[in-house]
Design a protein around this motif. Structure first.
Motif, short mmCIF file in Angstrom:
data_model
loop_
_atom_site.label_atom_id
_atom_site.label_comp_id
_atom_site.label_asym_id
_atom_site.label_seq_id
_atom_site.Cartn_x
_atom_site.Cartn_y
_atom_site.Cartn_z
N LEU A 144 0.68 -1.00 0.08
CA LEU A 144 -0.16 -0.13 -0.02
C LEU A 144 0.76 1.17 -0.03
O LEU A 144 0.28 2.31 -0.48
CB LEU A 144 -1.12 -0.11 1.14
CG LEU A 144 -2.09 -0.91 1.22
CD1 LEU A 144 -2.98 -0.77 2.28
CD2 LEU A 144 -2.79 -1.17 -0.16
N ASP A 145 1.99 1.19 0.31
CA ASP A 145 3.02 2.14 0.36
C ASP A 145 3.26 2.86 -1.11
O ASP A 145 3.79 3.60 -1.24
CB ASP A 145 4.49 2.11 1.08
CG ASP A 145 4.09 1.81 2.70
OD1 ASP A 145 3.05 2.29 3.02
OD2 ASP A 145 4.92 1.26 3.23
N HIS A 146 3.00 2.01 -1.97
CA HIS A 146 3.24 2.26 -3.55
C HIS A 146 1.79 2.70 -4.15
O HIS A 146 1.92 3.00 -5.38
CB HIS A 146 3.72 0.90 -4.35
CG HIS A 146 4.87 0.33 -3.79
ND1 HIS A 146 6.07 0.38 -4.81
CD2 HIS A 146 5.45 0.16 -2.53
CE1 HIS A 146 6.98 0.06 -4.01
NE2 HIS A 146 6.72 -0.29 -2.69
N VAL A 147 0.92 2.97 -3.51
CA VAL A 147 -0.48 3.36 -4.02
C VAL A 147 -0.36 5.00 -3.87
O VAL A 147 -0.28 5.50 -2.86
CB VAL A 147 -1.56 2.95 -3.48
CG1 VAL A 147 -2.86 3.66 -3.96
CG2 VAL A 147 -1.61 1.36 -3.47
N ALA A 148 -0.50 5.78 -5.06
CA ALA A 148 -0.60 7.09 -5.07
C ALA A 148 -2.11 7.64 -4.67
O ALA A 148 -2.30 8.40 -3.95
CB ALA A 148 -0.42 7.54 -6.35
N ALA A 149 -3.12 6.69 -5.42
CA ALA A 149 -4.48 7.28 -5.31
C ALA A 149 -5.43 6.08 -5.37
O ALA A 149 -5.04 5.06 -5.90
CB ALA A 149 -4.82 8.56 -5.99
N TYR A 150 -6.63 6.58 -5.34
CA TYR A 150 -7.70 5.46 -5.53
C TYR A 150 -9.00 6.25 -6.32
O TYR A 150 -8.72 7.67 -6.10
CB TYR A 150 -8.45 5.00 -4.07
CG TYR A 150 -7.53 3.94 -3.29
CD1 TYR A 150 -7.29 2.76 -3.77
CD2 TYR A 150 -6.93 4.81 -2.17
CE1 TYR A 150 -6.39 2.08 -2.68
CE2 TYR A 150 -5.84 4.14 -1.49
CZ TYR A 150 -5.85 2.82 -1.72
OH TYR A 150 -4.88 1.80 -1.00
N CYS A 151 -9.87 5.50 -6.68
CA CYS A 151 -10.74 6.22 -7.63
C CYS A 151 -11.73 5.16 -8.23
O CYS A 151 -11.82 3.98 -7.53
CB CYS A 151 -10.01 6.71 -8.97
SG CYS A 151 -9.41 5.44 -9.96
N THR A 152 -12.93 5.99 -8.49
CA THR A 152 -14.12 4.84 -8.81
C THR A 152 -13.92 4.66 -10.44
O THR A 152 -13.61 5.45 -11.25
CB THR A 152 -15.36 5.57 -8.66
OG1 THR A 152 -15.56 6.08 -7.42
CG2 THR A 152 -16.66 4.94 -9.32
N ILE A 153 -14.41 3.34 -10.77
CA ILE A 153 -14.13 2.77 -12.04
C ILE A 153 -15.49 1.83 -12.47
O ILE A 153 -15.98 1.39 -11.58
CB ILE A 153 -12.93 1.81 -12.29
CG1 ILE A 153 -11.49 2.70 -12.13
CG2 ILE A 153 -12.91 1.18 -13.77
CD1 ILE A 153 -10.30 1.75 -12.14
N GLY A 182 -12.96 8.08 -12.62
CA GLY A 182 -13.27 9.31 -11.77
C GLY A 182 -14.53 9.41 -10.93
O GLY A 182 -15.43 8.47 -10.63
N PRO A 183 -14.95 10.61 -10.48
CA PRO A 183 -14.63 11.90 -10.92
C PRO A 183 -13.32 12.42 -10.33
O PRO A 183 -12.58 13.41 -10.97
CB PRO A 183 -15.60 12.88 -10.49
CG PRO A 183 -16.32 12.35 -9.43
CD PRO A 183 -16.19 10.85 -9.52
N TYR A 184 -12.83 11.79 -9.60
CA TYR A 184 -11.60 12.26 -8.73
C TYR A 184 -10.39 11.03 -8.58
O TYR A 184 -10.68 9.97 -8.69
CB TYR A 184 -11.83 12.88 -7.10
CG TYR A 184 -13.10 13.50 -7.26
CD1 TYR A 184 -13.05 14.76 -7.71
CD2 TYR A 184 -14.08 13.11 -6.33
CE1 TYR A 184 -14.37 15.52 -7.44
CE2 TYR A 184 -15.08 13.63 -6.13
CZ TYR A 184 -15.40 14.97 -6.74
OH TYR A 184 -16.77 15.62 -6.50
N LEU A 185 -9.44 11.68 -8.45
CA LEU A 185 -8.10 10.73 -7.84
C LEU A 185 -8.01 11.33 -6.41
O LEU A 185 -7.83 12.28 -6.01
CB LEU A 185 -6.86 11.01 -8.57
CG LEU A 185 -6.63 10.63 -10.07
CD1 LEU A 185 -5.34 10.96 -10.47
CD2 LEU A 185 -7.28 9.19 -10.31
N VAL A 186 -8.27 10.25 -5.48
CA VAL A 186 -8.29 10.65 -4.13
C VAL A 186 -7.13 9.89 -3.39
O VAL A 186 -6.80 8.86 -3.54
CB VAL A 186 -9.71 10.04 -3.49
CG1 VAL A 186 -9.44 10.28 -1.86
CG2 VAL A 186 -10.86 10.89 -4.01
N SER A 187 -6.29 10.90 -3.18
CA SER A 187 -4.96 10.60 -2.52
C SER A 187 -4.93 9.44 -1.53
O SER A 187 -5.81 9.35 -0.67
CB SER A 187 -4.17 11.63 -2.08
OG SER A 187 -4.56 12.41 -0.91
N ALA A 188 -3.93 8.40 -1.62
CA ALA A 188 -4.18 7.29 -0.71
C ALA A 188 -4.09 7.73 0.81
O ALA A 188 -4.88 6.88 1.79
CB ALA A 188 -3.03 6.57 -0.94
#
Length: 281
Positions: A144-153, A182-188
């Motif tokens: 999980l330390d390698h995740v920048a963001a989460y989003c809806t797909i 989207g609509p967003y990239l939500v930071s991890a």
């Protein structure tokens, strides 16, 4: 942080939501969101900005895909226990990995185009994961330390192309507009636990998918670690982590997309999408 891109298709600008939910223009600070521009290091640079001092966008108009392009668009198949059951397939012993063509990327509110010769268009709400740094042979503990963001797909699919035609699943996953993000990239850092999120999809106002990422067979940690044993994941890569039960293919009788159908898709805390299905010209 919630990052987004706004403007007409092909002319999107990068933006960020401020504390009041208003869009602020990041184009003076960031060229766009893709690849190294969504790395963990790049997000730290954005995080250090004074968001309130950025230009306010009073009427952002169309919200586009939050990623201008992706190095890779990966997907995980049969990753929810109830979805595997409704598909009459055993739970896989390890993650099923396939790809969507990157040209399937689409905005969260853009129409979904049912391709020519399609007879079995389907929907799939999914938690999306955006990789933030080169990832090879990573452990589950560190994944999980390698995740920048989460989003809806919405992993839109054409089941006849996917299952009944020769070749790999990518054929049924890759038509233009089959990858609304989207609509967003939500930071991890704003997602405390990716395994406790409600995922839902409404079709024409009726809820057809309603589950939780806790039903995943393989967690986000396990998916990233597993994939990194076979390939190097790169900043900007996106992974759709699988869909829960309630897809059209699993209904009795089966139900598939037709022009005029409206899908509303949401992953808890990551924003809501809305797409109308239209016929290809």
């Amino acid at each position: 942080m919630k990052l987004l891109r706004f403007g007409p298709e092909g002319q999107e600008k990068p933006g960020i939501l401020d504390g009041d939910g208003n869009v602020r223009d990041l184009s003076g600070k960031v060229a766009d969101f893709a690849g190294a521009a969504v790395s963990l290091e790049a997000l730290d640079t954005i995080r250090a900005l004074d968001v309130a001092s950025l230009p306010l966008v009073e009427n952002p108009g169309r919200i586009g895909c939050p990623l201008a392009w992706v190095p890779n668009f990966f997907c995980i198949g049969l990753n929810y226990a109830l979805h595997a059951k409704e598909s009459n397939m055993p739970e896989p012993p390890e993650p099923i990995i396939f790809s969507k063509a990157s040209s399937a990327l689409s905005g969260p509110f853009d129409p979904v185009v049912i391709p020519r010769n399609s007879v079995k268009g389907d929907w799939e709400v999914e938690l999306g994961v955006v990789i933030g740094k080169p990832t090879l042979y990573v452990s589950e503990d560190d994944a999980l330390d390698h995740v920048a963001a989460y989003c809806t797909i919405n992993d839109v699919s054409e089941r006849e192309f996917q299952i009944e035609r020769q070749g790999q699943w990518i054929k049924g996953k890759s038509a233009p507009t089959f990858g609304p993000v989207g609509p967003y990239l939500v930071s991890a850092d704003e997602v405390a636990d990716p395994q406790t999120l409600r995922v839902s999809l409404d079709l024409n106002g009726d809820t057809v998918q309603d589950s939780n990422t806790s039903d995943m067979i393989f967690s986000v940690r396990q998916i990233i670690s597993h994939m990194s044993q076979f390939m190097q994941l790169m900043p900007g890569d996106i992974i759709a982590t699988g869909t829960p039960s309630g897809v059209g293919m699993g209904m009795k009788p089966q139900r598939f997309l037709k022009p005029g159908d409206v899908m509303e898709i949401e992953v808890e805390g990551l924003g809501r999408q809305r797409q109308e299905a239209v016929a290809a010209e």
